[in-house]
Motif scaffolding. Sequence first.
Motif, PDB file in Angstrom:
ATOM      1  N   VAL A  10       0.844  -1.187   0.000  1.00 52.86           N
ATOM      2  CA  VAL A  10       0.000   0.000   0.000  1.00 52.86           C
ATOM      3  C   VAL A  10       0.885   1.245   0.000  1.00 52.86           C
ATOM      4  O   VAL A  10       1.757   1.393   0.849  1.00 52.86           O
ATOM      5  CB  VAL A  10      -0.935  -0.009   1.233  1.00 52.86           C
ATOM      6  N   GLY A  11       0.629   2.139  -0.942  1.00 57.38           N
ATOM      7  CA  GLY A  11       1.442   3.335  -1.078  1.00 57.38           C
ATOM      8  C   GLY A  11       0.846   4.578  -0.438  1.00 57.38           C
ATOM      9  O   GLY A  11       1.364   5.665  -0.601  1.00 57.38           O
ATOM     10  N   THR A  12      -0.241   4.427   0.286  1.00 58.43           N
ATOM     11  CA  THR A  12      -0.888   5.550   0.966  1.00 58.43           C
ATOM     12  C   THR A  12      -0.078   5.937   2.190  1.00 58.43           C
ATOM     13  O   THR A  12       0.645   5.114   2.746  1.00 58.43           O
ATOM     14  CB  THR A  12      -2.312   5.130   1.392  1.00 58.43           C
ATOM     15  N   LEU A  20      -8.532   4.066   5.887  1.00 55.21           N
ATOM     16  CA  LEU A  20      -8.894   3.722   4.513  1.00 55.21           C
ATOM     17  C   LEU A  20      -9.289   2.255   4.396  1.00 55.21           C
ATOM     18  O   LEU A  20     -10.243   1.912   3.697  1.00 55.21           O
ATOM     19  CB  LEU A  20      -7.749   4.038   3.556  1.00 55.21           C
ATOM     20  N   ILE A  21      -8.562   1.389   5.085  1.00 54.08           N
ATOM     21  CA  ILE A  21      -8.903  -0.032   5.073  1.00 54.08           C
ATOM     22  C   ILE A  21     -10.282  -0.235   5.699  1.00 54.08           C
ATOM     23  O   ILE A  21     -11.117  -0.966   5.161  1.00 54.08           O
ATOM     24  CB  ILE A  21      -7.828  -0.864   5.798  1.00 54.08           C
ATOM     25  N   ALA A 100     -11.415  -4.219  -3.467  1.00 58.43           N
ATOM     26  CA  ALA A 100     -11.581  -2.972  -2.729  1.00 58.43           C
ATOM     27  C   ALA A 100     -10.241  -2.413  -2.248  1.00 58.43           C
ATOM     28  O   ALA A 100     -10.061  -1.194  -2.189  1.00 58.43           O
ATOM     29  CB  ALA A 100     -12.499  -3.205  -1.525  1.00 58.43           C
ATOM     30  N   LEU A 101      -9.316  -3.289  -1.929  1.00 58.61           N
ATOM     31  CA  LEU A 101      -8.009  -2.843  -1.417  1.00 58.61           C
ATOM     32  C   LEU A 101      -6.968  -2.660  -2.518  1.00 58.61           C
ATOM     33  O   LEU A 101      -5.872  -2.173  -2.249  1.00 58.61           O
ATOM     34  CB  LEU A 101      -7.486  -3.829  -0.371  1.00 58.61           C
ATOM     35  N   TRP A 102      -7.307  -3.043  -3.730  1.00 58.72           N
ATOM     36  CA  TRP A 102      -6.339  -3.064  -4.829  1.00 58.72           C
ATOM     37  C   TRP A 102      -5.673  -1.713  -5.058  1.00 58.72           C
ATOM     38  O   TRP A 102      -4.479  -1.625  -5.273  1.00 58.72           O
ATOM     39  CB  TRP A 102      -7.040  -3.519  -6.105  1.00 58.72           C
ATOM     40  N   ASN A 103      -6.398  -0.638  -5.002  1.00 58.74           N
ATOM     41  CA  ASN A 103      -5.853   0.672  -5.361  1.00 58.74           C
ATOM     42  C   ASN A 103      -5.622   1.607  -4.179  1.00 58.74           C
ATOM     43  O   ASN A 103      -5.702   2.815  -4.323  1.00 58.74           O
ATOM     44  CB  ASN A 103      -6.772   1.362  -6.386  1.00 58.74           C
ATOM     45  N   LEU A 104      -5.330   1.075  -3.018  1.00 58.02           N
ATOM     46  CA  LEU A 104      -5.024   1.948  -1.868  1.00 58.02           C
ATOM     47  C   LEU A 104      -3.680   2.596  -2.045  1.00 58.02           C
ATOM     48  O   LEU A 104      -2.766   2.068  -2.557  1.00 58.02           O
ATOM     49  CB  LEU A 104      -5.056   1.154  -0.564  1.00 58.02           C
TER      50      LEU A 104
END
Length: 104
Positions: A10-12, A20-21, A100-104
């Motif tokens: 995760v790059g956030t 976010l999760i 859902a978590l793919w683009n965090l």
Amino acid sequence: MARYNYDCWVGTSAEQIPSLISQRLKECELEVIYQGNDYVKARDFPGKVPLSSFIIVDVLIEYSRQKQGKILVTVVAQNNDIPGTLGDRCWPKFQQIQQALWNL
């Protein structure tokens, strides 16, 4: 018992990851029952599904494991269904969580 694991990077920003999760798990129609800095736990809403199909999701945020500015997140979804059968609710929900978590 059905149990599915997923690791993603995760790059956030680190401060935003737990919230976010939690938000994404809620979008997957799961109830977040715990949110800490490095761990999020969610489940099906009680009363909506039979107890034997009740899904529990554990998300571990491993801040100590970073690669190229991204943080490792491990997701485990499990319930008492038999994996790979027609009645296995866990696999489709796990796939929904992955998306859902793919683009965090």
